[in-house]
Design a protein around this motif. Structure first.
Motif, short mmCIF file in Angstrom:
data_model
loop_
_atom_site.label_atom_id
_atom_site.label_comp_id
_atom_site.label_asym_id
_atom_site.label_seq_id
_atom_site.Cartn_x
_atom_site.Cartn_y
_atom_site.Cartn_z
N PRO A 142 -0.29 5.13 -2.76
CA PRO A 142 0.16 6.20 -1.86
C PRO A 142 -0.96 7.13 -1.43
O PRO A 142 -0.92 7.70 -0.33
N GLN A 143 -1.99 7.28 -2.26
CA GLN A 143 -3.09 8.17 -1.90
C GLN A 143 -3.84 7.64 -0.68
O GLN A 143 -4.39 8.42 0.11
N LEU A 144 -3.88 6.32 -0.50
CA LEU A 144 -4.50 5.72 0.68
C LEU A 144 -3.58 5.81 1.88
O LEU A 144 -3.99 6.15 2.99
N PHE A 145 -2.33 5.47 1.65
CA PHE A 145 -1.36 5.43 2.75
C PHE A 145 -1.21 6.82 3.39
O PHE A 145 -1.17 6.95 4.61
N LYS A 146 -1.16 7.84 2.55
CA LYS A 146 -0.97 9.19 3.08
C LYS A 146 -2.20 9.69 3.82
O LYS A 146 -2.09 10.61 4.63
N ALA A 147 -3.34 9.11 3.55
CA ALA A 147 -4.59 9.56 4.19
C ALA A 147 -4.95 8.76 5.42
O ALA A 147 -5.91 9.10 6.11
N THR A 148 -4.20 7.70 5.73
CA THR A 148 -4.56 6.82 6.84
C THR A 148 -4.03 7.35 8.15
O THR A 148 -2.81 7.52 8.31
N PRO A 149 -4.88 7.63 9.14
CA PRO A 149 -4.39 8.06 10.45
C PRO A 149 -3.48 6.99 11.06
O PRO A 149 -3.83 5.81 11.10
N GLY A 150 -2.28 7.39 11.49
CA GLY A 150 -1.34 6.43 12.06
C GLY A 150 -0.73 5.50 11.05
O GLY A 150 -0.16 4.48 11.41
N SER A 151 -0.79 5.85 9.76
CA SER A 151 -0.41 4.92 8.71
C SER A 151 1.04 4.47 8.80
O SER A 151 1.36 3.33 8.51
N THR A 152 1.94 5.37 9.17
CA THR A 152 3.35 4.99 9.15
C THR A 152 3.78 4.25 10.40
O THR A 152 4.85 3.66 10.43
N PRO A 205 -7.61 -0.87 -8.40
CA PRO A 205 -7.24 -2.06 -9.19
C PRO A 205 -6.20 -1.74 -10.27
O PRO A 205 -5.29 -2.56 -10.52
N ARG A 206 -6.31 -0.59 -10.89
CA ARG A 206 -5.34 -0.21 -11.93
C ARG A 206 -3.93 -0.15 -11.35
O ARG A 206 -2.96 -0.58 -11.99
N GLN A 207 -3.80 0.36 -10.13
CA GLN A 207 -2.50 0.41 -9.49
C GLN A 207 -1.97 -0.98 -9.18
O GLN A 207 -0.79 -1.28 -9.37
N ASP A 208 -2.85 -1.87 -8.69
CA ASP A 208 -2.44 -3.25 -8.41
C ASP A 208 -1.99 -3.96 -9.69
O ASP A 208 -0.97 -4.67 -9.70
N TYR A 209 -2.75 -3.78 -10.74
CA TYR A 209 -2.43 -4.47 -11.99
C TYR A 209 -1.10 -4.00 -12.57
O TYR A 209 -0.43 -4.75 -13.29
N SER A 210 -0.69 -2.78 -12.27
CA SER A 210 0.59 -2.28 -12.80
C SER A 210 1.77 -2.99 -12.16
O SER A 210 2.85 -3.08 -12.76
N ASN A 211 1.60 -3.48 -10.94
CA ASN A 211 2.68 -4.15 -10.22
C ASN A 211 2.90 -5.59 -10.66
O ASN A 211 4.03 -6.07 -10.77
N LEU A 212 1.80 -6.32 -10.85
CA LEU A 212 1.89 -7.77 -10.97
C LEU A 212 2.73 -8.26 -12.15
O LEU A 212 3.52 -9.20 -11.99
N VAL A 255 0.83 -1.21 0.00
CA VAL A 255 0.00 0.00 0.00
C VAL A 255 0.86 1.26 0.00
O VAL A 255 0.52 2.26 -0.63
N MET A 256 2.01 1.21 0.67
CA MET A 256 2.86 2.41 0.77
C MET A 256 3.21 2.97 -0.60
O MET A 256 3.13 4.18 -0.83
N GLN A 257 3.65 2.10 -1.51
CA GLN A 257 4.10 2.55 -2.81
C GLN A 257 3.05 2.38 -3.90
O GLN A 257 2.99 3.17 -4.84
N THR A 258 2.23 1.35 -3.80
CA THR A 258 1.24 1.09 -4.85
C THR A 258 0.03 2.00 -4.73
O THR A 258 -0.52 2.46 -5.74
#
Length: 308
Positions: A59-69, A234-241, A54-57
């Motif tokens: 980032p828009q979620l990771f940066k918005a998560t309270p306590g994410s890091t 999903p588009r972000q996940d598919y770019s990694n695989l 989630v951190m790199q794939t």
């Protein structure tokens, strides 16, 4: 075919009880996407067995998560550590995270109808502590979403009570999982085509008002895996695989990552692979049923005793 004895099902009984309580048999399909990804189906499954990506794939979620890091330490680049909120600031951040999830999943997982309810809670006065604040926010959100579902004539269930038994990701060995949030869900399925390709499908599932006109898709909308028509997440996940599939051919072995404190970030991958090894070794069916039962243990777990 495996013969399952009643006493062997364990976690599967919890799974059945929870999804019966969620009225899963009444869920309706809003959309259904499919794509062929150039990777092995097991690799596609494992991509959702951990949250490190989630951190790199995403980032828009990771940066918005309270306590994410905090669960990964404080050395994550360019991501604020969300601490020290007032109650209203924390509530607003939780709503913002859910909005990014909903939009990134094409109005699903956190369904668009549920986001309408959550948007009204941005100024909710919850404890500033992230753990207590999350619990207080989700309790109120669950109550309000149930009330909204009832007012619209949709089937309802006690979201807060049922979710006590559930993980963010519920796996069904070997190739299917459900992502429950509030009342709606997404489901994913991976199926092999060749050793280097697989069919991956996603369903958006929601409880609809009784009698509401609804035309469910009878087959998936098939898109190229790199299509911009997929929702953002999903588009972000598919770019990694596809890149990971290439990388696997250059590895002699893989390492399983850990988080900080008591968090085991990738133990589920190890559990899953050992169950697959048991099938390849043709172990007896009772042993395999118990092993896959343990591996269907929810998200972000440690390396568990599967019986062999």
């Amino acid at each position: 075919a495996l013969h399952i004895e009643p006493n062997d099902i364990g976690n599967l009984q919890v799974f059945k009880r929870s999804f019966d309580a969620r009225k899963a048999d009444q869920l309706k399909v809003d959309w259904w996407f499919g794509t062929v990804i150039p990777c092995n189906w097991k690799l596609a499954m494992e991509a959702f067995h951990e949250s490190y990506h989630v951190m790199q794939t995403h980032p828009q979620l990771f940066k918005a998560t309270p306590g994410s890091t905090l669960q990964y330490g404080r050395d994550v680049d360019n991501v604020p550590v969300h601490e020290g909120y007032t109650g209203a600031q924390l509530a607003n951040q939780i709503v913002e995270f859910n909005r990014k999830v909903s939009e990134g999943m094409g109005g699903s997982l956190v369904h668009s109808s549920e986001m309408t309810v959550l948007e009204k809670l941005r100024t909710l006065d919850v404890p500033g502590d992230s753990g207590e604040g999350f619990a207080a926010f989700n309790k109120r959100a669950g109550e309000d979403i149930v009330a909204d579902m009832a007012a619209r004539g949709a089937p309802t269930f006690d979201i807060n009570h049922v979710n006590e038994d559930m993980s963010y990701v519920e796996f069904v060995f070997p190739n299917f999982f459900l992502l429950p949030a509030f009342g709606a869900m997404c489901s994913y399925r991976m199926r092999p085509i060749t050793a280097e390709t697989c069919l991956m499908e996603i369903w958006n599932l929601v409880l609809k008002p009784e009698g509401e006109a609804h035309e469910a898709p009878s087959e998936p909308t098939m898109l190229p895996y790199d299509s911009q028509d997929f929702p953002e997440i999903p588009r972000q996940d598919y770019s990694n695989l596809p890149l990971q599939q290439i990388g696997l051919h250059n590895l002699d072995y893989m390492r399983i990552g850990k988080g900080t404190g008591n968090m085991d970030a990738e133990g589920l991958i190890r559990n899953y692979q050992r169950v697959l090894d048991g099938f390849l070794a043709k172990l007896d069916s009772k042993t395999l049923v118990k092993a896959q039962n343990v591996s269907n243990s929810g998200f972000q777990v440690g390396i568990l005793d599967i019986g062999y």
